[in-house]
Design an enzyme around this catalytic site. Structure first.
Site, short mmCIF file in Angstrom:
data_model
loop_
_atom_site.label_atom_id
_atom_site.label_comp_id
_atom_site.label_asym_id
_atom_site.label_seq_id
_atom_site.Cartn_x
_atom_site.Cartn_y
_atom_site.Cartn_z
N ASP A 10 -63.21 70.45 8.33
CA ASP A 10 -63.29 71.16 7.06
C ASP A 10 -64.75 71.48 6.80
O ASP A 10 -65.63 71.00 7.51
CB ASP A 10 -62.71 70.29 5.93
CG ASP A 10 -62.79 70.96 4.56
OD1 ASP A 10 -62.39 72.13 4.47
OD2 ASP A 10 -63.26 70.33 3.62
N SER A 11 -65.01 72.25 5.77
CA SER A 11 -66.39 72.58 5.43
C SER A 11 -67.12 71.37 4.85
O SER A 11 -68.35 71.36 4.79
CB SER A 11 -66.43 73.73 4.42
OG SER A 11 -65.81 73.34 3.21
N TYR A 42 -67.69 76.96 2.34
CA TYR A 42 -67.30 78.16 3.08
C TYR A 42 -66.89 79.30 2.14
O TYR A 42 -66.95 80.47 2.51
CB TYR A 42 -66.10 77.86 3.98
CG TYR A 42 -66.43 77.17 5.30
CD1 TYR A 42 -67.73 76.92 5.70
CD2 TYR A 42 -65.39 76.79 6.16
CE1 TYR A 42 -68.00 76.30 6.91
CE2 TYR A 42 -65.65 76.18 7.37
CZ TYR A 42 -66.95 75.93 7.75
OH TYR A 42 -67.20 75.32 8.95
N GLY A 43 -66.41 78.95 0.95
CA GLY A 43 -65.81 79.95 0.07
C GLY A 43 -66.62 81.20 -0.17
O GLY A 43 -66.08 82.31 -0.09
N CYS A 73 -58.83 73.38 6.13
CA CYS A 73 -59.63 74.20 5.22
C CYS A 73 -58.90 75.53 5.05
O CYS A 73 -58.59 76.20 6.05
CB CYS A 73 -61.02 74.43 5.81
SG CYS A 73 -62.05 75.62 4.92
N ASN A 74 -58.60 75.89 3.82
CA ASN A 74 -57.88 77.14 3.57
C ASN A 74 -58.69 78.36 3.97
O ASN A 74 -58.16 79.30 4.56
CB ASN A 74 -57.50 77.22 2.09
CG ASN A 74 -56.34 76.34 1.72
OD1 ASN A 74 -55.21 76.77 1.64
ND2 ASN A 74 -56.63 75.06 1.51
N GLU A 162 -67.84 68.14 -4.06
CA GLU A 162 -68.90 67.74 -3.14
C GLU A 162 -69.96 66.90 -3.85
O GLU A 162 -70.67 66.11 -3.21
CB GLU A 162 -69.55 68.97 -2.50
CG GLU A 162 -68.62 69.78 -1.61
CD GLU A 162 -68.34 69.13 -0.26
OE1 GLU A 162 -69.08 68.20 0.11
OE2 GLU A 162 -67.39 69.55 0.41
N CYS A 194 -57.01 74.94 -1.62
CA CYS A 194 -58.25 74.46 -1.00
C CYS A 194 -58.08 72.95 -0.87
O CYS A 194 -57.62 72.30 -1.82
CB CYS A 194 -59.47 74.79 -1.86
SG CYS A 194 -61.01 74.08 -1.25
N THR A 195 -58.44 72.39 0.27
CA THR A 195 -58.20 70.96 0.48
C THR A 195 -59.10 70.08 -0.37
O THR A 195 -58.88 68.88 -0.45
CB THR A 195 -58.33 70.59 1.97
OG1 THR A 195 -59.57 71.10 2.48
CG2 THR A 195 -57.18 71.16 2.77
N HIS A 196 -60.11 70.67 -1.00
CA HIS A 196 -60.90 69.90 -1.97
C HIS A 196 -60.14 69.69 -3.28
O HIS A 196 -60.37 68.70 -3.98
CB HIS A 196 -62.20 70.65 -2.32
CG HIS A 196 -63.24 70.64 -1.25
ND1 HIS A 196 -63.08 71.29 -0.05
CD2 HIS A 196 -64.47 70.06 -1.20
CE1 HIS A 196 -64.18 71.13 0.68
NE2 HIS A 196 -65.03 70.39 0.01
#
Length: 277
Positions: A10-11, A42-43, A73-74, A162, A194-196
């Site tokens: 993932d990012s 990444y977005g 990561c989407n 983050e 989004c996986t976050h």
């Protein structure tokens, strides 16, 4: 028995929600996780740049000897899934899974009104990967001829996660500022694209209301991992699987945050420079 690890990336830390689900559902499997913290988030990046970073990481995981790749990561799934499947599965026999289709499948089964919301990074929303994925499920349109997908970009969410800010009045204010179109559309199901975002689901659920079903791709993606392992007879039966966590940026800052969200299984994180040393 195939004791090679499953490669997950993932990012940043968001993909740890997917890694955690895989660990819970497949406790005998080893995992090698890479957080691309040198380039997160990444977005806001062009999809071409995301593609470049994602392929570099997957190349490193393949060189490390993984048996499967999970794009947790989407944004990266939208940017590179089809190419990655051709490059690694088609040419090398290494299955590649993304996180968009599993979430869409779950949303289709969860909705009772045909009004579904999707929140994600700007790149994911701009890619229109989710509307395209819903078109793979014609039964949804048969059940709900007026199926309505409302997509909203929530660019600040990744940075909140983050920085370890996952609850409280500030998060709720940020969410309220984004969710107007979703509330107006009266969605009954919301895809956390989004996986976050599952790390913010307390605040998201509070703002949206308890009548809205939140769909995280983590558990559904882990089920897809299980299916792939079963179909390819690739299960591991290790009693002491190896879980390794790497960061392309500073592992010193990645490790404590990762442990906060996944627990002591993270141990300590290392730099990707050590990946094959």
């Amino acid at each position: 028995m195939d004791s090679r690890p499953i490669g997950v990336f993932d990012s940043g830390v968001g993909g740890l929600t997917v890694a955690r689900a895989i660990m819970d559902q497949l406790p005998s499997e080893s995992i090698t996780y890479i957080g691309d913290t040198a380039h997160t988030p990444y977005g806001p990046l062009p999809l071409a740049k995301v593609r470049e970073y994602a392929l570099d990481i997957m190349d490193a995981l393949v060189a490390h000897g993984v048996k499967m790749l999970v794009i947790a990561c989407n944004t990266a799934t939208a940017a590179v899934l089809a190419e990655a499947q051709e490059r690694y599965d088609g040419e090398l026999g290494i299955p590649v899974l993304g996180v968009i289709d599993p979430a869409v499948r779950r949303a289709v089964s969860a909705t009772t009104s045909g009004r579904i919301g999707v929140i994600g990074t700007q790149a994911t929303i701009n890619s229109r990967a989710y509307p395209a994925a819903f078109e793979k499920y014609p039964e949804a349109y048969e059940a709900y001829p007026d199926l309505e997908i409302t997509s909203v970009a929530c660019p600040a969410f990744v940075q909140l996660v983050e920085h370890g800010i996952t609850a409280g009045p500030h998060v709720q204010r940020v969410a309220s500022g984004y969710f107007g179109p979703l509330l107006e559309a009266e969605v009954d199901t919301l895809v956390l694209g989004c996986t976050h975002y599952p790390l913010l689901q307390g605040a998201i659920g509070y703002v949206m209301g308890e009548h809205v079903t939140l769909v995280s791709s983590a558990d559904e993606t882990a089920r897809d991992v299980y299916r792939q392992l079963a179909e390819h007879d690739m299960f591991s039966h290790q009693t002491e699987p190896v879980r390794e966590f790497y960061a392309t940026g500073d592992p010193g800052s990645f490790g404590p945050l990762a442990r906060r969200f996944i627990g002591p299984d993270v141990g300590y994180a290392r730099s990707t420079k050590e990946l094959d040393q």
